[in-house]
Design a protein around this motif. Structure first.
Motif, short mmCIF file in Angstrom:
data_model
loop_
_atom_site.label_atom_id
_atom_site.label_comp_id
_atom_site.label_asym_id
_atom_site.label_seq_id
_atom_site.Cartn_x
_atom_site.Cartn_y
_atom_site.Cartn_z
N ILE A 417 0.85 -1.20 0.00
CA ILE A 417 0.00 0.00 0.00
C ILE A 417 0.88 1.25 0.00
O ILE A 417 1.74 1.39 0.86
CB ILE A 417 -0.92 0.01 1.25
N ARG A 418 0.66 2.09 -0.96
CA ARG A 418 1.38 3.36 -0.96
C ARG A 418 0.57 4.35 -0.13
O ARG A 418 -0.61 4.57 -0.39
CB ARG A 418 1.54 3.90 -2.40
N PRO A 419 1.17 4.94 0.90
CA PRO A 419 0.40 5.77 1.84
C PRO A 419 -0.15 7.03 1.19
O PRO A 419 0.43 7.57 0.24
CB PRO A 419 1.43 6.11 2.92
N LYS A 420 -1.27 7.50 1.72
CA LYS A 420 -1.86 8.74 1.23
C LYS A 420 -0.92 9.92 1.48
O LYS A 420 -0.89 10.88 0.71
CB LYS A 420 -3.20 9.00 1.94
N CYS A 421 -0.13 9.81 2.57
CA CYS A 421 0.78 10.91 2.90
C CYS A 421 1.99 10.97 1.96
O CYS A 421 2.81 11.89 2.06
CB CYS A 421 1.26 10.79 4.34
N TYR A 422 2.10 10.02 1.03
CA TYR A 422 3.19 10.04 0.06
C TYR A 422 3.17 11.34 -0.75
O TYR A 422 4.21 11.94 -1.01
CB TYR A 422 3.09 8.83 -0.86
N ASP A 423 1.97 11.78 -1.12
CA ASP A 423 1.85 13.02 -1.89
C ASP A 423 2.25 14.23 -1.04
O ASP A 423 2.82 15.19 -1.56
CB ASP A 423 0.42 13.18 -2.41
N LEU A 424 1.92 14.18 0.27
CA LEU A 424 2.33 15.27 1.16
C LEU A 424 3.85 15.35 1.24
O LEU A 424 4.43 16.44 1.24
CB LEU A 424 1.75 15.05 2.57
N MET A 425 4.49 14.20 1.29
CA MET A 425 5.95 14.18 1.36
C MET A 425 6.57 14.68 0.06
O MET A 425 7.56 15.41 0.07
CB MET A 425 6.43 12.76 1.70
N ARG A 426 5.98 14.32 -1.07
CA ARG A 426 6.49 14.80 -2.35
C ARG A 426 6.32 16.31 -2.47
O ARG A 426 7.23 17.00 -2.95
CB ARG A 426 5.75 14.10 -3.50
N SER A 427 5.18 16.83 -2.02
CA SER A 427 4.94 18.27 -2.09
C SER A 427 5.88 19.04 -1.17
O SER A 427 6.11 20.24 -1.38
CB SER A 427 3.48 18.59 -1.74
N ALA A 428 6.44 18.35 -0.14
CA ALA A 428 7.41 18.98 0.76
C ALA A 428 8.82 18.89 0.21
O ALA A 428 9.79 19.27 0.88
CB ALA A 428 7.34 18.33 2.14
N GLY A 429 8.96 18.36 -1.02
CA GLY A 429 10.26 18.28 -1.66
C GLY A 429 11.05 17.05 -1.28
O GLY A 429 12.27 16.99 -1.51
#
Length: 444
Positions: A417-429
């Motif tokens: 499962i790829r976490p939903k917070c993965y996008d948050l981490m990507r947006s934080a650089g």
């Protein structure tokens, strides 16, 4: 407590105790009382250790000559060191505190001391002369941090100068005399790299935990007693940006944060009149007025959990705390129970929605039967379905059995499962390889 009074009582050999050991303890007690009478105690802290050792050696030699006691050189040196421990330190506990292989010191009574070494308990040869000797050491510990222990307040949480956690409890709450528990902390804080070396987690898990801290996700670290919650909190906190202001809140200050911009707050028990207690909830509310970037609570146990959730939901992203629970799901349930302690008549759906919005990640730790501490799961809170908080495991530790030497066998695996917070981490650089979340099968 009057330490010198010990020597005035008649020595009564205890049943089942080695007579030679008993005689040694009696001699040390007499010498200690004599030293307290002769030494200038107000000057001890100002004297170098080598000079103090010389003075104590001279006094002990004089006393032994007067009493006609003869002793081998090795035994004399050992006796002088023990007396220095009694005068300057914590007596019989000092060698255990200096031993880097010992994690916990557990004093069940004055003549029964256990230690935890490499995750396993073993009985120590260390013992105290009697209950009063142990009480004197306990009193020395708690008085240094401005706390007290007596019949009206028979238990206390304290800390040593190095941050080691101390709990003491005495009669009438204990049947067999005073009990003392010391949780030692490494003088060099454990890092995620060292936890990887010890098998607590793997590189992928360490990478995602680091990314979660840098992306300012709110983290709840869960586990049983001695599972390594505070160690994990220390290790993860090292990745907080040094430019951010951190406020820590604890019952007994033991966190070892590496940043400079840290304000450490500590609770205070009530005084002898039952007044003046400062609770964690008071400190959490005060911390909100201190312009913190992150709030770290050593452990939530009660109503302060509500204020912690409020902080997480009102701009203090990246806050972290620990909780006692047996699983990630149980940890969320315990948070829910603690919020109800506030007394506010909040609907259960409102409480759960607050939890789901505040906490992003739950890390579950456990101390396994072989004594090793491991991350059991890294789980993400994904939101609400009706009145149920939804969660998903990202990484889990899969057990595969026990080796012939008793070691728990297993592997840390991704659930796919790829976490939903993965996008948050990507947006934080923060860049993470999405392949790290690819599902792995483990053969039983």
């Amino acid at each position: 407590m009057q330490p010198a009074a010990e020597a005035k009582l008649p020595a009564v050999p205890e049943p089942g105790i080695d007579l030679e050991l008993q005689a040694h303890l009696e001699l040390k007690s007499r010498l200690h009382a004599e030293l307290l009478d002769r030494l200038n105690l107000s000057m001890i802290d100002k004297v170098e250790a080598s000079e103090l050792k010389r003075q104590i050696s001279a006094l002990v030699t004089s006393i032994l000559e007067t009493e006609g006691v003869q002793m081998r050189a090795a035994a004399f040196t050992s006796l002088v060191e023990e007396l220095i421990f009694e005068v300057m330190g914590l007596g019989p506990l000092e060698p255990l505190l200096e031993d880097p292989t010992i994690n916990d010191i557990l004093v069940n009574s004055h003549d029964q001391v256990y230690v935890e070494r490499f995750g396993m308990l073993e009985k120590s040869t260390v013992r105290f002369r009697d209950e009063r000797h142990l009480l004197r050491i306990i009193d020395k510990i708690v008085s240094k941090v401005g706390r007290r222990i007596d019949e009206s307040q028979p238990w206390v949480d304290a800390r040593l100068e190095d941050g080691s956690r101390v709990n003491a409890i005495i009669r009438p709450c204990t049947v067999d005399g005073p009990a003392l528990s010391i949780r030692k902390f490494s003088r060099s804080p454990l890092t995620l790299d060292r936890l990887i070396e010890q098998g607590a987690l793997d590189h992928r898990a360490a990478d995602i935990l680091t990314a979660m801290v840098e992306a300012r996700l709110n983290v709840l670290i869960s586990g049983g007693t001695g599972s390594g919650k505070t160690t994990m909190l220390n290790a993860m906190s090292s990745f907080i940006d040094a430019r951010q202001r951190i406020v820590t809140i604890e019952d007994a200050a033991e966190l070892q944060l590496q940043q400079d911009h840290v304000v450490r707050l500590e609770t205070r028990p009530a005084n002898s009149e039952g007044q003046g207690a400062i609770l964690q909830r008071d400190l959490v509310r005060n911390a909100l007025r201190m312009r913190p970037d992150r709030i770290i609570v050593g452990e939530v146990r009660g109503a302060e959990c509500f204020d912690m959730l409020q902080a997480m939901n009102t701009g203090h992203d990246g806050s972290m705390t620990t909780i006692h629970a047996n699983s990630a799901r149980d940890a969320v349930g315990r948070v829910e129970q603690m919020v109800t302690m506030v007394g506010a008549d909040l609907p259960i759906k409102t409480i759960r929605s607050q939890i789901a919005a505040a906490i992003h990640i739950v890390i579950q730790l456990s101390r396994l039967s072989d004594g090793h501490r491991r991350v059991i799961s890294i789980s993400e809170i994904t939101g609400m379905e009706d009145e149920t908080i939804t969660m998903q495991d990202i990484f889990v530790f899969k057990r595969q059995g026990i080796s012939t030497s008793g070691q728990v066998l297993g592997k840390f695996v991704a659930t796919g499962i790829r976490p939903k917070c993965y996008d948050l981490m990507r947006s934080a650089g923060i860049k993470l390889d999405p392949q790290m979340f690819q599902r792995e099968e483990v053969l039983s």
